[in-house]
Design a protein around this motif. Structure first.
Motif, PDB file in Angstrom:
ATOM      1  N   UNK A  33       0.826  -1.198   0.000  1.00 53.57           N
ATOM      2  CA  UNK A  33       0.000   0.000   0.000  1.00 53.57           C
ATOM      3  C   UNK A  33       0.872   1.264   0.000  1.00 53.57           C
ATOM      4  N   UNK A  35       0.239   5.161   1.540  1.00 59.16           N
ATOM      5  CA  UNK A  35      -0.599   6.084   2.297  1.00 59.16           C
ATOM      6  C   UNK A  35       0.059   7.459   2.265  1.00 59.16           C
ATOM      7  N   UNK A  45      -5.298   6.361   2.522  1.00 63.00           N
ATOM      8  CA  UNK A  45      -4.751   5.418   1.551  1.00 63.00           C
ATOM      9  C   UNK A  45      -4.789   6.027   0.151  1.00 63.00           C
ATOM     10  N   UNK A  99      -7.637 -13.105   7.726  1.00 64.59           N
ATOM     11  CA  UNK A  99      -8.635 -12.251   7.091  1.00 64.59           C
ATOM     12  C   UNK A  99      -8.529 -10.787   7.423  1.00 64.59           C
ATOM     13  N   UNK A 101      -5.613  -8.775   7.486  1.00 65.81           N
ATOM     14  CA  UNK A 101      -4.598  -7.972   6.817  1.00 65.81           C
ATOM     15  C   UNK A 101      -3.854  -7.036   7.761  1.00 65.81           C
ATOM     16  N   UNK A 103      -1.140  -4.777   8.879  1.00 65.08           N
ATOM     17  CA  UNK A 103      -0.224  -4.012   8.032  1.00 65.08           C
ATOM     18  C   UNK A 103       1.020  -3.572   8.787  1.00 65.08           C
TER      19      UNK A 103
ATOM     20  N   UNK B  32     -12.611  -4.895  11.605  1.00 66.96           N
ATOM     21  CA  UNK B  32     -11.359  -5.159  12.276  1.00 66.96           C
ATOM     22  C   UNK B  32     -10.839  -3.793  12.723  1.00 66.96           C
ATOM     23  N   UNK B  34      -7.782  -1.388  14.804  1.00 64.63           N
ATOM     24  CA  UNK B  34      -6.355  -1.335  15.108  1.00 64.63           C
ATOM     25  C   UNK B  34      -6.030  -0.019  15.818  1.00 64.63           C
ATOM     26  N   UNK B  36      -2.509   2.225  16.236  1.00 67.74           N
ATOM     27  CA  UNK B  36      -1.113   2.398  15.869  1.00 67.74           C
ATOM     28  C   UNK B  36      -0.542   3.564  16.671  1.00 67.74           C
ATOM     29  N   UNK B  46       2.241  -1.003  15.114  1.00 64.53           N
ATOM     30  CA  UNK B  46       0.988  -1.572  15.600  1.00 64.53           C
ATOM     31  C   UNK B  46       1.050  -1.820  17.099  1.00 64.53           C
ATOM     32  N   UNK B  49      -4.710  -5.068  18.042  1.00 64.01           N
ATOM     33  CA  UNK B  49      -5.740  -5.230  17.028  1.00 64.01           C
ATOM     34  C   UNK B  49      -6.912  -6.035  17.577  1.00 64.01           C
ATOM     35  N   UNK B  51      -9.786  -8.570  16.233  1.00 65.46           N
ATOM     36  CA  UNK B  51     -10.048  -9.385  15.037  1.00 65.46           C
ATOM     37  C   UNK B  51     -11.233 -10.311  15.248  1.00 65.46           C
ATOM     38  N   UNK B  96     -11.370  -5.900   6.240  1.00 64.64           N
ATOM     39  CA  UNK B  96     -10.683  -7.149   5.939  1.00 64.64           C
ATOM     40  C   UNK B  96     -10.590  -7.426   4.453  1.00 64.64           C
ATOM     41  N   UNK B  97     -10.976  -8.621   4.057  1.00 68.50           N
ATOM     42  CA  UNK B  97     -10.740  -9.070   2.695  1.00 68.50           C
ATOM     43  C   UNK B  97     -11.514  -8.332   1.627  1.00 68.50           C
ATOM     44  N   UNK B  99     -11.791  -5.276   0.988  1.00 68.32           N
ATOM     45  CA  UNK B  99     -10.983  -4.217   0.383  1.00 68.32           C
ATOM     46  C   UNK B  99      -9.502  -4.456   0.635  1.00 68.32           C
ATOM     47  N   UNK B 100      -9.128  -5.728   0.711  1.00 67.46           N
ATOM     48  CA  UNK B 100      -7.720  -6.092   0.887  1.00 67.46           C
ATOM     49  C   UNK B 100      -7.084  -5.351   2.053  1.00 67.46           C
ATOM     50  N   UNK B 101      -7.867  -5.192   3.117  1.00 61.35           N
ATOM     51  CA  UNK B 101      -7.296  -4.636   4.330  1.00 61.35           C
ATOM     52  C   UNK B 101      -7.098  -3.139   4.339  1.00 61.35           C
ATOM     53  N   UNK B 102      -7.716  -2.449   3.406  1.00 66.21           N
ATOM     54  CA  UNK B 102      -7.570  -0.987   3.370  1.00 66.21           C
ATOM     55  C   UNK B 102      -7.917  -0.402   4.743  1.00 66.21           C
ATOM     56  N   UNK B 103      -7.018   0.414   5.280  1.00 65.41           N
ATOM     57  CA  UNK B 103      -7.233   1.033   6.585  1.00 65.41           C
ATOM     58  C   UNK B 103      -7.808   2.434   6.411  1.00 65.41           C
ATOM     59  N   UNK B 105      -8.263   5.668   8.756  1.00 71.99           N
ATOM     60  CA  UNK B 105      -7.706   6.154  10.017  1.00 71.99           C
ATOM     61  C   UNK B 105      -8.549   7.276  10.623  1.00 71.99           C
TER      62      UNK B 105
END
Lengths: 114, 115
Positions: A33, A35, A45, A99, A101, A103, B32, B34, B36, B46, B49, B51, B96-97, B99-103, B105
């Motif tokens: 990714x 950001x 992102x 599941x 991800x 990062x 999910x 997190x 940071x 990190x 988290x 999950x 999660x899956x 959006x391929x884990x897009x965070x 914030x």
């Protein structure tokens, strides 16, 4: 044994120039990714690649072009730099695992456009 | 769409005092979550988290957070602040899956610790 590395750490350039930032991860992750952290520290992102394929493009100007030559590398090329591009750019990588991800982030590249 | 709101852009505590950093999220799917931490001129590390396993999550450096679905919250706490905890803290949400884990914030909370 750095997990996610970025070069350069600092980049100072003039408006109108073209520059690249490089990112490498040695974690064996499939997803990477970019950001952007702006001057107010807000993180957003820009792009995501999975196995060298672009999967997320968050309405970033087309002056920004990411490229992933292989799973371990994700580079960011910026054309015709503008003052508003000044920010810290973070690269990250992740593995789907269970599941979620998780990062891992690089140290960041501070770009200053004058 | 997902979003995160961190209440309080600055939190100041005395060394040894309780640390409480607030995070509320919005998500149309089970999230999910997190936390940071970012030290000056460094990347993001990190802390912990959520999950969908235990709702009380323990992380590094003595931090923990509790997922409360009814309140859509994921507040970060530490019983006793240390000077080394001074940093900026970011809460983030992912689906999660999908959006391929897009965070996504939150705006960040700067923690200051006074001696």
């Amino acid at each position: 044994d750095t997990a996610v590395s970025q070069t350069p750490k600092y980049l100072v350039t003039q408006m109108g120039n073209d520059k690249s930032i490089k990112c490498e991860q040695n974690l064996g992750h499939d997803t990477m990714y970019w950001y952007k952290q702006d001057s107010k520290k807000f993180l957003k992102i820009m792009f995501s690649y999975n196995n060298k394929e672009l999967i997320i493009n968050e309405t970033v100007p087309n002056r920004f072009s990411p490229k992933s030559p292989d799973k371990a590398h994700l580079n960011l090329h910026i054309n015709s730099l503008e003052l508003g591009d000044s920010a810290v750019y973070f690269c990250a990588s992740s593995f789907p695992g269970q599941g979620y991800y998780e990062q891992y982030f690089g140290p960041g590249t501070r770009l200053t456009v004058t | 769409a997902q979003s995160v709101t961190q209440l309080g852009s600055h939190v100041s505590v005395s060394e040894g005092a309780l640390v409480l950093l607030r995070c509320n999220y919005s998500s149309s799917v089970p999230p999910y979550l997190f936390w940071y931490v970012q030290y000056p001129n460094q990347g993001l590390q990190l802390l912990l988290k959520y999950t969908s396993a235990a709702t009380l999550v323990k992380g590094i450096n003595g931090f923990e957070a509790e997922f409360k679905k009814s309140e859509t919250s994921f507040h970060l706490t530490k019983p006793s602040a240390h000077m080394s905890d001074a940093a900026e803290y970011f809460c983030a949400v992912s689906d999660g899956g999908t959006s391929y884990g897009k965070l996504t914030f939150g705006q960040g909370t700067i923690l200051t610790v006074h001696p």
